[in-house]
Structure formats: C-alpha cells, structure tokens
Design an enzyme around this catalytic site. Structure first.
Site, PDB file in Angstrom:
ATOM      1  N   GLY A  53     -23.271  17.062  18.642  1.00 34.31           N
ATOM      2  CA  GLY A  53     -23.479  17.040  20.082  1.00 34.31           C
ATOM      3  C   GLY A  53     -22.295  17.640  20.813  1.00 34.31           C
ATOM      4  O   GLY A  53     -21.206  17.777  20.237  1.00 34.31           O
ATOM      5  N   CYS A  80     -20.988  16.141  12.252  1.00 38.98           N
ATOM      6  CA  CYS A  80     -20.165  16.639  13.363  1.00 38.98           C
ATOM      7  C   CYS A  80     -19.860  15.503  14.361  1.00 38.98           C
ATOM      8  O   CYS A  80     -19.135  14.584  14.031  1.00 38.98           O
ATOM      9  CB  CYS A  80     -20.858  17.829  14.032  1.00 38.98           C
ATOM     10  SG  CYS A  80     -19.760  18.814  15.086  1.00 38.98           S
ATOM     11  N   TYR A  81     -20.423  15.529  15.560  1.00 37.88           N
ATOM     12  CA  TYR A  81     -20.202  14.439  16.518  1.00 37.88           C
ATOM     13  C   TYR A  81     -20.618  13.108  15.908  1.00 37.88           C
ATOM     14  O   TYR A  81     -19.951  12.088  16.124  1.00 37.88           O
ATOM     15  CB  TYR A  81     -20.996  14.702  17.801  1.00 37.88           C
ATOM     16  CG  TYR A  81     -20.902  13.592  18.827  1.00 37.88           C
ATOM     17  CD1 TYR A  81     -19.861  13.561  19.750  1.00 37.88           C
ATOM     18  CD2 TYR A  81     -21.854  12.571  18.865  1.00 37.88           C
ATOM     19  CE1 TYR A  81     -19.769  12.541  20.687  1.00 37.88           C
ATOM     20  CE2 TYR A  81     -21.767  11.546  19.799  1.00 37.88           C
ATOM     21  CZ  TYR A  81     -20.722  11.532  20.710  1.00 37.88           C
ATOM     22  OH  TYR A  81     -20.635  10.512  21.627  1.00 37.88           O
ATOM     23  N   HIS A 167     -21.810  21.612   9.555  1.00 37.81           N
ATOM     24  CA  HIS A 167     -23.259  21.543   9.773  1.00 37.81           C
ATOM     25  C   HIS A 167     -24.006  21.999   8.513  1.00 37.81           C
ATOM     26  O   HIS A 167     -24.190  23.194   8.301  1.00 37.81           O
ATOM     27  CB  HIS A 167     -23.663  22.412  10.963  1.00 37.81           C
ATOM     28  CG  HIS A 167     -23.207  21.871  12.280  1.00 37.81           C
ATOM     29  ND1 HIS A 167     -23.982  20.996  13.027  1.00 37.81           N
ATOM     30  CD2 HIS A 167     -22.055  22.050  12.970  1.00 37.81           C
ATOM     31  CE1 HIS A 167     -23.322  20.679  14.126  1.00 37.81           C
ATOM     32  NE2 HIS A 167     -22.158  21.300  14.118  1.00 37.81           N
ATOM     33  N   GLU A 169     -27.099  21.740   8.049  1.00 35.37           N
ATOM     34  CA  GLU A 169     -28.475  22.098   8.402  1.00 35.37           C
ATOM     35  C   GLU A 169     -28.654  23.576   8.716  1.00 35.37           C
ATOM     36  O   GLU A 169     -29.787  24.077   8.695  1.00 35.37           O
ATOM     37  CB  GLU A 169     -28.952  21.260   9.596  1.00 35.37           C
ATOM     38  CG  GLU A 169     -28.300  21.565  10.930  1.00 35.37           C
ATOM     39  CD  GLU A 169     -27.008  20.797  11.180  1.00 35.37           C
ATOM     40  OE1 GLU A 169     -26.619  20.674  12.351  1.00 35.37           O
ATOM     41  OE2 GLU A 169     -26.386  20.330  10.195  1.00 35.37           O
ATOM     42  N   ASP A 226     -47.190  32.416  17.602  1.00 37.23           N
ATOM     43  CA  ASP A 226     -47.234  31.077  18.188  1.00 37.23           C
ATOM     44  C   ASP A 226     -48.568  30.809  18.877  1.00 37.23           C
ATOM     45  O   ASP A 226     -49.237  29.808  18.605  1.00 37.23           O
ATOM     46  CB  ASP A 226     -46.093  30.891  19.197  1.00 37.23           C
ATOM     47  CG  ASP A 226     -44.741  31.227  18.608  1.00 37.23           C
ATOM     48  OD1 ASP A 226     -44.602  31.145  17.371  1.00 37.23           O
ATOM     49  OD2 ASP A 226     -43.833  31.580  19.370  1.00 37.23           O
ATOM     50  N   LYS A 368     -40.316  28.374  13.939  1.00 36.45           N
ATOM     51  CA  LYS A 368     -41.127  29.558  13.689  1.00 36.45           C
ATOM     52  C   LYS A 368     -41.638  29.632  12.254  1.00 36.45           C
ATOM     53  O   LYS A 368     -42.808  29.937  12.022  1.00 36.45           O
ATOM     54  CB  LYS A 368     -40.311  30.810  14.006  1.00 36.45           C
ATOM     55  CG  LYS A 368     -41.070  32.113  13.881  1.00 36.45           C
ATOM     56  CD  LYS A 368     -42.058  32.314  15.012  1.00 36.45           C
ATOM     57  CE  LYS A 368     -41.371  32.552  16.321  1.00 36.45           C
ATOM     58  NZ  LYS A 368     -42.311  32.883  17.423  1.00 36.45           N
TER      59      LYS A 368
END
Length: 514
Positions: A53, A80-81, A167, A169, A226, A368
């Site tokens: 964050g 992280c945060y 991170h 991810e 989309d 996506k």
C-alpha cells in the site's frame, strides 16, 4: 471451497495477488482492512495475504487491520506494507529509508525455509518502497536481505507468519510464482479446486438469476476481447434477450465498424445495432486537452447515446460492460477503498445518477489473461480472444492535446502501418499491446530538400510485454522492424516527419499515455 483472503491496504497490485493465487487453482477473495476476524473465520479459510500500500505503517492515518486476524490459526503472508504493518504490530520498528528501493533488486535467501523451496539462493525481486522494517522482535528471524535492506524477508519463529518486503505477485519477480505456490501448497495446504470454467459458469448463472424472463440486457460492444467475452457470457445466459450496441464515436481505428459488424453478426448471431455518433463526440471534445476531462466527456456522451438507443429496445433494464479490474483499481475503486486514483476510466465510477440502467459487469474482478481463458472456454475465435487491447475512450487518449478530425486521420494511418508491420514480421503475438501516439508538438525536418515544420507531428510507437497489464515492460523489438515502421510512416502519412519509440516500463509509467 478453500479460500485465501487477500486484505487490501491500497496497493495497485492487490487484485494481482488474488490472481496469482487463482493461477494455482486456489479460490481467493479480497477484503478491506476493516474486515472482521469473524467474517474471515466463517470462510473455509486456508490462508491470509496482506497487500502492500502507499501509506506508512507508522503514520497515524495509515490503514490497519484487527490484530486478532493474526490469531486465526491460518498461515499469513504479508507483502511490502503488509510486512511492515505485521512486524510493527508484533514489536518491531518501521522507518523511512535513506536509500529507497524501486525496480529490480537482488535478494539473498538466508535460510532454507519452506517458503523458498525450489528457489535459488540469490534471486531478482521487484521492490517498490521508501519505508522498511529496521528491527524485529525476537519472535521473528530474517530469511532474506538485499544490499540496502537487511530485513527484506522474515518469518515468525513459532507461527506460520511470513513477511516479504518485495512483491512476489508481479511478473518482474521471476521466482515470485514459485514463492506463492510454496505458500499455498506447502504452508497453507490449500485445496486446488478453482478454475476459469467455474468462474464462467458462475457468471452465467448470476446473470440468469438476475435478469427476469421479460427483461432485456444491452451490451456495449467495442470489438475487443473484454466486451466480446461479456457479450458471449450474457448471450449464453439469456440468448436473444441480449441487444448489443456499437457506438461509432469517431474515435475508432480504421475498419473497426466493419470488423465489429462482420464478426458479431456472423459469429454471435445476435441483435447488433450500430449508432453513428461521431459528430456528437467530436463536437463535445472540441478544444479539450486534459486527459481526465476527455474521459469524463466520452463517458458522459457514451451513456447518453446508450440511453437514447435504449428507447428503441423494449424492457431494457440492464447495461452490460466489459469492465476489468485494472480499470477499477486505476480509477481508485480498489476493494479496500484506499487505492490511489491513477486515471479515470469511462466505464468505471462516476456514472450519472440518471443512467436508468442497472449495471452488469461479469468481468469486473478479472484480469486480461483470465478473460482470455474464459473466452477460450466459451469457444470464441482466436482472432477475438488474442486481439491487442484498445482503450474504451479510443484514439482520444492516444492523441495528446486537442482532438480534431485531421489528427484522428493521421493517427489512424500510423496505427494501421504499425499493426501491419508487426503482423508481417511475426511480432503481433509476442507483444502484449502495440499502438501509436500522436504528440502535440511540431518538429523540424527536411522533406524534399525543404525545411518541414508547422503541421508536422511526432508519432510515438509503444510496444509492451505483460501477462497481467498491471506491470509491463517495453519490448526489445528488432531495430529493422522499427526502421520499416518509421520509413513507412514518414513516407506514407502526410503530417508526420518524426517517429520515436517509447522505452518506459509500468510502473512508473502506465501503458497508455493518457
């Protein structure tokens, strides 16, 4: 179904964390920081991940969570945060760093921990922080460090609580997927029983349950993946009660209208209506240069056009949109309510109160690549599923400065050349997104032994590689391909005498320029 709860502290990557969990066929849900321990305990909870964050863990107004969440008896991975918050809650200290870390950094793994199974002793990780954990309580031990951050990964001595300053991810942490897999399978022992097929089935069932037998749904088609998947899902749910509308806003690429008409009338066999509204949009955008204002105007006109067309559709109660999570999170509508507002999206938030429709957004929580997997599940044509993304506001956000009919024609011509050349060179399927941008500057050139300036523009070409569109890097494309594109543009497009190539990554840049 076993669930991993992702608690959102405002990171731009929160939904990406949830997506990485889903990639391992483990169900995930996102919760705001104030989620109660009881609500989480009511789930078949396999683990908890605390996101990063933008705030500081030591700030009075920084988001926090109930400490009892750490007492639920399930593994916790704090990123992280999240790591800074957990370490501080359990007796450590967090301070601002003199040397901040952004981008790729080398991390040394200090201990052979289950979290780092099948991970080398030294790895590249993606950092994005100005604060860091400076001390930890005796209950924690460091298990990873970098040159400027000696406490870059920790674990609790007695409980399965882990912290990572980097991170895992994002795609730019190459071993991040393995680390998350280790957390889910070896530490959480989570059931891997979640799939895109289940998501598609759930979305179809939800639409059927929501739309009554005498009601109809309007879906806005753009020709991109989309809106195409949205239309396919809803058509699967309610059949001929779906009406698809394509708005010709004058901001589309060459051949867009013809492609949409041929593809959707032939493949979907649905009621497709094309609304010619180019003059209306261009008049509303005349003289507007601010990108946020462009998006507001396009969103406003988009909704009004739909309202007008809806008068011809009996019993139209719902408006379906192909909104994705990157749209949502960049608009500041993250699950935790604390995400930074990066840019407005014409189909996210800010919809007028007099809209008159209820929104159906079956893809709102997906990325996506997940949407493409659903498209494959629904047997959509490859050329639809793997088409490069195109922004909802169209070329309006690829023309820097004022939008005119002349500048639109210039950019259409440049865009067509770019796509033709990368297809011919076999690069189209290797690139996540490719497009051109028209800059609001004139540039000196020599054309036909004469000085060119005045109405001569600069065209920027941007190619990015990405798996999730939350992070992206510029493509190291063949120089010969760039040379062919530049030569064709300058020779074939009147009004352009200079071509440049964008070598910015996301972050700090976004994929689109506006």
């Amino acid at each position: 179904m076993a669930t991993v709860a992702v608690i959102d502290f405002g990171s731009q990557y929160t939904q990406l964390i949830a997506r990485r969990v889903r990639e391992q066929n483990v169900h995930s849900l996102i919760f705001p920081p104030n989620v109660s321990p009881r609500e989480l305990a009511d789930l078949e909870l396999a683990g908890i991940i605390l996101s990063g964050g933008p705030a500081s863990a030591y700030a009075e107004d920084g988001p926090t969570c109930d400490p009892e969440i750490l007492e639920l008896g399930v593994p916790v991975l704090a990123v992280c945060y999240g790591m800074q918050l957990v370490c501080r809650m359990l007796g450590g200290d967090v301070r601002a760093q003199t040397l901040r870390e952004y981008g790729r950094v080398q991390l040394d793994v200090l201990h052979n921990d289950p979290l780092f199974t099948h991970v080398p002793g030294r790895i590249n990780v993606w950092m994005s922080h100005g604060d860091a954990v400076t001390t930890v309580s005796s209950a924690f031990k460091p298990i990873g460090r970098t040159r400027t951050c000696p406490i870059a990964a920790v674990r609790h001595a007695d409980r399965p609580i882990y912290g990572l300053q980097f991170h895992p991810e994002v795609a730019h942490t190459p071993n991040g997927g393995q680390i998350i897999r280790n957390f889910l399978t070896d530490i959480c022992h989570a059931k891997q029983d979640w799939s895109m097929g289940n998501v598609a089935s759930g979305a179809i069932d939800a639409v059927r349950a929501r739309v009554a037998d005498d009601e109809r749904v309007i879906c806005g088609l753009s020709g991109g993946v989309d809106s195409s998947v949205t239309a396919a899902l809803i058509h699967r749910a309610i059949g001929p009660r779906l009406v698809c509308i394509f708005v010709d806003n004058g901001l589309m690429r060459r051949g867009e209208i013809e492609l949409v008409e041929n593809t959707f009338r032939k493949h979907f066999a649905i009621d497709l209506r094309v609304v010619r509204a180019a003059e209306r949009f261009l008049a509303a955008l005349e003289g507007v240069t601010d990108p946020q204002e462009k998006r507001r105007i396009i969103g406003r006109e988009f909704i009004e056009v739909f309202k007008d067309e809806a008068l011809t559709v009996p019993n139209a109660r719902f408006l379906a949109q192909g909104t994705l999570y990157p749209d949502v999170i960049e608009s500041g509508h993250g699950a935790g309510g604390v995400s930074a507002n990066i840019k407005l999206h014409h189909n996210v938030g800010g919809l007028p109160a007099e809209l008159g429709f209820e929104l159906i957004e079956p893809l709102r929580d997906l990325f996506k690549d997940e949407v493409r997997r659903i498209g494959e599940h629904l047997d959509l044509p490859k050329e639809i599923i793997w088409r490069h993304p195109f922004p909802g506001p169209g070329l309006a956000v690829r023309i820097m400065g004022a939008i005119t009919a002349e500048r639109l024609e210039i950019l259409r011509a440049v865009d067509e050349i770019v796509i033709e050349e990368i297809r011919a060179a076999g690069w189209y399927d290797k690139i996540g997104q490719a497009f051109a941008v028209l800059l609001p500057v004139s540039t000196v050139g020599v054309m036909g032994d004469a000085r060119s300036y005045g109405a001569q523009h600069v065209a920027a070409v941007r190619f990015v590689e990405t798996t999730d569109f939350m992070t992206a890097d510029w493509v190291r494309v063949d120089f010969q391909l760039l040379e062919r594109i530049s030569s064709r543009v300058i020779n074939e497009v009147a009004g352009v005498n200079r071509v440049v190539y964008d070598v910015s990554s996301k972050p700090p840049a976004t994929i689109e320029w506006e």
